[in-house]
Design an enzyme around this catalytic site. Structure first.
Site, PDB file in Angstrom:
ATOM      1  CG  MET A  10     -29.349 -11.938  39.217  1.00 33.56           C
ATOM      2  SD  MET A  10     -30.844 -11.098  38.676  1.00 33.56           S
ATOM      3  CE  MET A  10     -31.468 -10.451  40.212  1.00 33.56           C
ATOM      4  CB  CYS A  31     -22.199 -19.715  36.984  1.00 36.09           C
ATOM      5  SG  CYS A  31     -21.552 -18.605  35.716  1.00 36.09           S
ATOM      6  CE  LYS A  68     -29.400 -19.214  41.725  1.00 36.67           C
ATOM      7  NZ  LYS A  68     -28.697 -19.056  40.448  1.00 36.67           N
ATOM      8  CG  HIS A 119     -31.934 -21.831  37.175  1.00 36.21           C
ATOM      9  ND1 HIS A 119     -31.028 -21.058  36.499  1.00 36.21           N
ATOM     10  CD2 HIS A 119     -33.107 -21.687  36.505  1.00 36.21           C
ATOM     11  CE1 HIS A 119     -31.624 -20.474  35.464  1.00 36.21           C
ATOM     12  NE2 HIS A 119     -32.875 -20.856  35.447  1.00 36.21           N
ATOM     13  CG  ASN A 147     -33.679 -19.291  40.417  1.00 38.34           C
ATOM     14  OD1 ASN A 147     -32.773 -19.592  39.639  1.00 38.34           O
ATOM     15  ND2 ASN A 147     -34.177 -18.074  40.476  1.00 38.34           N
ATOM     16  N   GLY A 148     -36.302 -19.682  38.890  1.00 37.10           N
ATOM     17  CA  GLY A 148     -36.398 -19.670  37.431  1.00 37.10           C
ATOM     18  C   GLY A 148     -37.760 -19.253  36.938  1.00 37.10           C
ATOM     19  N   GLY A 149     -37.806 -18.103  36.257  1.00 35.70           N
ATOM     20  CA  GLY A 149     -39.032 -17.707  35.549  1.00 35.70           C
ATOM     21  C   GLY A 149     -40.167 -17.226  36.425  1.00 35.70           C
ATOM     22  NE  ARG A 188     -33.960 -14.109  33.955  1.00 41.72           N
ATOM     23  CZ  ARG A 188     -34.034 -15.108  33.101  1.00 41.72           C
ATOM     24  NH1 ARG A 188     -33.619 -14.940  31.870  1.00 41.72           N
ATOM     25  NH2 ARG A 188     -34.534 -16.275  33.465  1.00 41.72           N
TER      26      ARG A 188
HETATM   27  C1  LIG Z   1     -27.401 -10.597  34.927  1.00 41.70           C
HETATM   28  C2  LIG Z   1     -27.476 -11.914  35.655  1.00 41.70           C
HETATM   29  C3  LIG Z   1     -26.411 -12.303  36.444  1.00 41.70           C
HETATM   30  C4  LIG Z   1     -26.463 -13.521  37.143  1.00 41.70           C
HETATM   31  N1  LIG Z   1     -25.429 -13.843  37.997  1.00 41.70           N
HETATM   32  C5  LIG Z   1     -25.539 -14.956  38.770  1.00 41.70           C
HETATM   33  C6  LIG Z   1     -24.594 -15.231  39.800  1.00 41.70           C
HETATM   34  O1  LIG Z   1     -23.657 -14.468  40.047  1.00 41.70           O
HETATM   35  N2  LIG Z   1     -24.758 -16.386  40.515  1.00 41.70           N
HETATM   36  C7  LIG Z   1     -25.798 -17.254  40.291  1.00 41.70           C
HETATM   37  O2  LIG Z   1     -25.921 -18.287  40.966  1.00 41.70           O
HETATM   38  N3  LIG Z   1     -26.711 -16.991  39.337  1.00 41.70           N
HETATM   39  C8  LIG Z   1     -26.625 -15.868  38.603  1.00 41.70           C
HETATM   40  N4  LIG Z   1     -27.604 -15.566  37.702  1.00 41.70           N
HETATM   41  C9  LIG Z   1     -28.754 -16.484  37.573  1.00 41.70           C
HETATM   42  C10 LIG Z   1     -29.866 -16.086  38.541  1.00 41.70           C
HETATM   43  O3  LIG Z   1     -29.447 -16.190  39.874  1.00 41.70           O
HETATM   44  C11 LIG Z   1     -31.102 -16.993  38.331  1.00 41.70           C
HETATM   45  O4  LIG Z   1     -30.725 -18.316  38.618  1.00 41.70           O
HETATM   46  C12 LIG Z   1     -31.639 -16.928  36.911  1.00 41.70           C
HETATM   47  O5  LIG Z   1     -31.701 -15.607  36.432  1.00 41.70           O
HETATM   48  C13 LIG Z   1     -33.028 -17.566  36.836  1.00 41.70           C
HETATM   49  O6  LIG Z   1     -33.935 -16.912  37.686  1.00 41.70           O
HETATM   50  P1  LIG Z   1     -34.998 -15.808  37.128  1.00 41.70           P
HETATM   51  O7  LIG Z   1     -35.714 -16.440  35.984  1.00 41.70           O
HETATM   52  O8  LIG Z   1     -35.876 -15.504  38.281  1.00 41.70           O
HETATM   53  O9  LIG Z   1     -34.173 -14.643  36.661  1.00 41.70           O
HETATM   54  C14 LIG Z   1     -27.576 -14.377  37.002  1.00 41.70           C
HETATM   55  C15 LIG Z   1     -28.633 -13.956  36.195  1.00 41.70           C
HETATM   56  C16 LIG Z   1     -28.597 -12.740  35.540  1.00 41.70           C
HETATM   57  C17 LIG Z   1     -29.788 -12.315  34.712  1.00 41.70           C
END
Ligand SMILES: Cc1cc2nc3c(=O)[nH]c(=O)nc-3n(C[C@H](O)[C@H](O)[C@H](O)COP(=O)(O)O)c2cc1C
Length: 358
Positions: A19, A101, A140, A172, A212-214, A235
């Protein structure tokens, strides 16, 4: 011995997602004190910044962070290969390529989620990284982008990167819209489709698949592990880091007692001391620990003290000690409040029960 048979392959059953602006080295040191086993990912760093920029500042990490993976963003196979070599030389346990991304900046540089439309190019990059360095290469991705969202397209993507040497595919479980949604909306608006990721695992049993996700609690983690090889939490692990406290015991058979929140802070203090002595502003570390007491008495005082006082010039580790004292004070005042209520209770049985709780 092939790379995948290598005993140093990190265990990816539970990981914390990459993140940006979140999972920097300070955050990872902190998270490691809560779980000894979860695999931790860096923020995405572009291959250009690594190859041409100040490498040590970007890549150095604390030895306690292991197992730790470096995530890179890029598409040029030669640069990716160089980054894999550099990552291995720095001691990272894995290098991961970002194909998820959707930000405009990343799209303009032609990497991130838009690469899902170019599986052959991703495969070339993975092959180049795999050949260049002894550490595992992972990818990813999303389940799709824009109109490109059929299972056949996802399957083809996964097959090509697996053939190229990808050791683990982190998916994701939502698609990304490359136009019209901000990166944040792209983490919330497209619906989660766990069934698609499960189907991918069923179709490719030999490829390690991490979902991954949620995911917001460890029961959900356990549910996913019945279908896939690993779960990546983003998150929720940042906002509520103590979520990871049960991970080692529950998923890795760890025998150590779960550390209390206070013990985590105590263990972090020597690191904070060292970093402050090197001139790192206190708030660069404390901003990651604001959520530690979420849902606990004193959470507000903890956040307020760290959020406000830690930003003052010359703020040092004593601010963290003050914040912990305030958490203890909040807990003590709750106790006293309870004791006073107890005194006023007339019903003997009620007094007895509440007294036991206190
Ligand atoms: C603030 C923030 C920054 C993120 N930066 C990246 C990143 O640098 N590389 C990446 O693959 N995903 C990034 N993500 C996505 C997360 O890795 C993840 O795929 C996404 O938040 C879904 O997972 P979650 O629901 O568990 O948060 C970012 C997410 C957030 C909230």
């Amino acid at each position: 011995m092939t790379k995948r048979e290598n005993a140093t392959e990190p265990d990816r059953r539970i990981s914390v997602a990459p993140m940006m602006e979140r999972t920097d080295r300070h955050d990872r040191v902190f998270l490691r004190l809560i779980s000894g086993r979860a695999l931790l990912y860096s923020e995405m760093i572009s291959t250009g910044a690594i190859v041409h920029g100040g490498r040590t500042d970007l890549l150095a990490f604390d030895p306690t962070e292991h197992p730790v993976a470096l995530q890179v963003g890029g598409a040029d196979p030669a640069e990716l290969a160089e980054c894999a070599q550099i990552a291995a030389a720095f001691g990272y346990d894995e290098i991961n390529l970002n194909v998820g991304c959707p930000s405009d900046r990343v799209q303009n540089a032609r990497f991130g989620a838009c690469l899902m439309a170019e599986p052959a190019l991703v495969a070339t990059g993975v092959r180049a990284m795999d050949a260049a360095a002894p550490i595992p290469v992972t990818v990813k991705c999303r389940i799709g982008i824009d109109e490109r969202e059929s299972f056949a397209e996802l399957y083809d993507f996964a097959n090509q990167v697996a053939d190229a040497g990808c050791a683990s595919l982190i998916v994701h479980a939502r698609k990304a819209w490359l136009k019209g949604l901000s990166p944040r909306e792209n983490r919330e608006v497209p619906p989660l489709r766990y069934d698609v990721v499960y189907r991918l695992k069923d179709s490719m049993p030999d490829l390690e698949i991490v979902i991954n996700g949620g995911v917001t609690d460890l029961d959900a983690v356990a549910g996913h592990l019945a279908h896939v090889d690993g779960v990546m939490i983003g998150r929720a692990a940042y906002e509520n880091p103590y979520l990871l406290a049960e991970v080692d015991r529950r998923f890795f058979g760890g025998a150590h007692p779960v550390p209390s929140r206070e013990a985590v802070v105590e263990a972090l203090l020597p690191y904070i001391d060292r970093q402050c002595a090197r001139g790192v502003p206190l708030s660069h570390i404390t901003r990651h620990i604001l959520g530690l007491f979420n849902g606990q008495p004193g959470a507000r005082a903890w956040r307020r003290t760290l959020g406000e006082t830690a930003r003052l010039p010359n703020a040092g580790p004593e601010v963290v000690r003050q914040a912990i004292d305030q958490v203890c004070a909040a807990r003590a005042s709750l106790f006293i409040e309870g004791a006073l209520r107890l005194e006023g209770m007339e019903d003997e049985r009620e007094r007895h029960i509440v007294g036991n709780i206190l």
